[in-house]
Design a protein around this motif. Structure first.
Motif, PDB file in Angstrom:
ATOM      1  N   ARG A  63       1.237  60.062   7.091  1.00 28.91           N
ATOM      2  CA  ARG A  63       1.346  59.640   5.701  1.00 28.91           C
ATOM      3  C   ARG A  63       2.445  60.455   5.049  1.00 28.91           C
ATOM      4  O   ARG A  63       2.789  61.540   5.506  1.00 28.91           O
ATOM      5  CB  ARG A  63       0.035  59.880   4.936  1.00 28.91           C
ATOM      6  N   LEU A  64       2.979  59.933   3.957  1.00 26.33           N
ATOM      7  CA  LEU A  64       3.990  60.667   3.202  1.00 26.33           C
ATOM      8  C   LEU A  64       3.377  61.149   1.903  1.00 26.33           C
ATOM      9  O   LEU A  64       2.749  60.371   1.176  1.00 26.33           O
ATOM     10  CB  LEU A  64       5.209  59.783   2.912  1.00 26.33           C
ATOM     11  N   ALA A  65       3.551  62.439   1.635  1.00 24.85           N
ATOM     12  CA  ALA A  65       3.038  63.053   0.416  1.00 24.85           C
ATOM     13  C   ALA A  65       4.200  63.547  -0.439  1.00 24.85           C
ATOM     14  O   ALA A  65       5.168  64.097   0.075  1.00 24.85           O
ATOM     15  CB  ALA A  65       2.135  64.223   0.761  1.00 24.85           C
ATOM     16  N   LEU A  66       4.081  63.341  -1.724  1.00 23.85           N
ATOM     17  CA  LEU A  66       4.994  63.918  -2.701  1.00 23.85           C
ATOM     18  C   LEU A  66       4.288  65.122  -3.299  1.00 23.85           C
ATOM     19  O   LEU A  66       3.153  65.000  -3.775  1.00 23.85           O
ATOM     20  CB  LEU A  66       5.320  62.897  -3.802  1.00 23.85           C
ATOM     21  N   VAL A  67       4.935  66.286  -3.254  1.00 23.30           N
ATOM     22  CA  VAL A  67       4.378  67.487  -3.866  1.00 23.30           C
ATOM     23  C   VAL A  67       5.351  67.949  -4.934  1.00 23.30           C
ATOM     24  O   VAL A  67       6.476  68.361  -4.618  1.00 23.30           O
ATOM     25  CB  VAL A  67       4.135  68.608  -2.830  1.00 23.30           C
ATOM     26  N   THR A  68       4.934  67.836  -6.212  1.00 21.48           N
ATOM     27  CA  THR A  68       5.761  68.362  -7.288  1.00 21.48           C
ATOM     28  C   THR A  68       5.393  69.828  -7.480  1.00 21.48           C
ATOM     29  O   THR A  68       4.263  70.231  -7.221  1.00 21.48           O
ATOM     30  CB  THR A  68       5.563  67.586  -8.608  1.00 21.48           C
TER      31      THR A  68
END
Length: 130
Positions: A6-11
């Motif tokens: 899966r692809l995660a965006l972490v700000t």
């Protein structure tokens, strides 16, 4: 939620908590888009994730600036969307970003307040629980 592939965006991925979550996501097999206003910090986080032999990239984003949030959403769109967002930055445009990303599907979202309360390990457990 199965995190592998899966692809995660972490700000806020250049901060201590954001970096910890990004690296833990990488250990769980998730690819990571590390977003932070500090380019060098975001790049270092992406490098640490890539050490886990998973895909990672960095992007300079200040989630308190609307133009940056729009560019981030465009980058996510170019990547085909994300399965989850871990918001360690707590930006003023969070609702706006959530609306933009919802156009790509409905990613799972863990906000800065929840992340601070749970810590890195707790957030990963929450994401895995789905």
């Amino acid at each position: 939620m199965e995190l592998r592939y899966r692809l995660a965006l972490v700000t806020g991925a250049g901060t201590t908590l954001g970096r910890e979550v990004a690296v833990r996501l990488g250990r769980a097999g998730a690819g990571v888009l590390a977003a932070d206003p500090d380019t060098a910090a975001a790049q270092e986080t992406a490098r640490l994730v890539r050490e886990r032999r998973v895909w990672a990239a960095s992007v300079q984003v200040d989630t308190h600036v609307e133009a940056d949030v729009r560019l981030l959403a465009a980058r996510v769109h170019d990547l085909g969307g994300v399965a989850l967002v871990v918001d360690a930055a707590g930006g003023s445009y969070d609702a706006f970003l959530r609306d933009l990303l919802a156009q790509e599907g409905e990613p799972r979202w863990v906000d800065a307040a929840t992340l601070s309360r749970l810590g890195g390990r707790g957030a990963i457990g929450l994401l895995r629980a789905g």
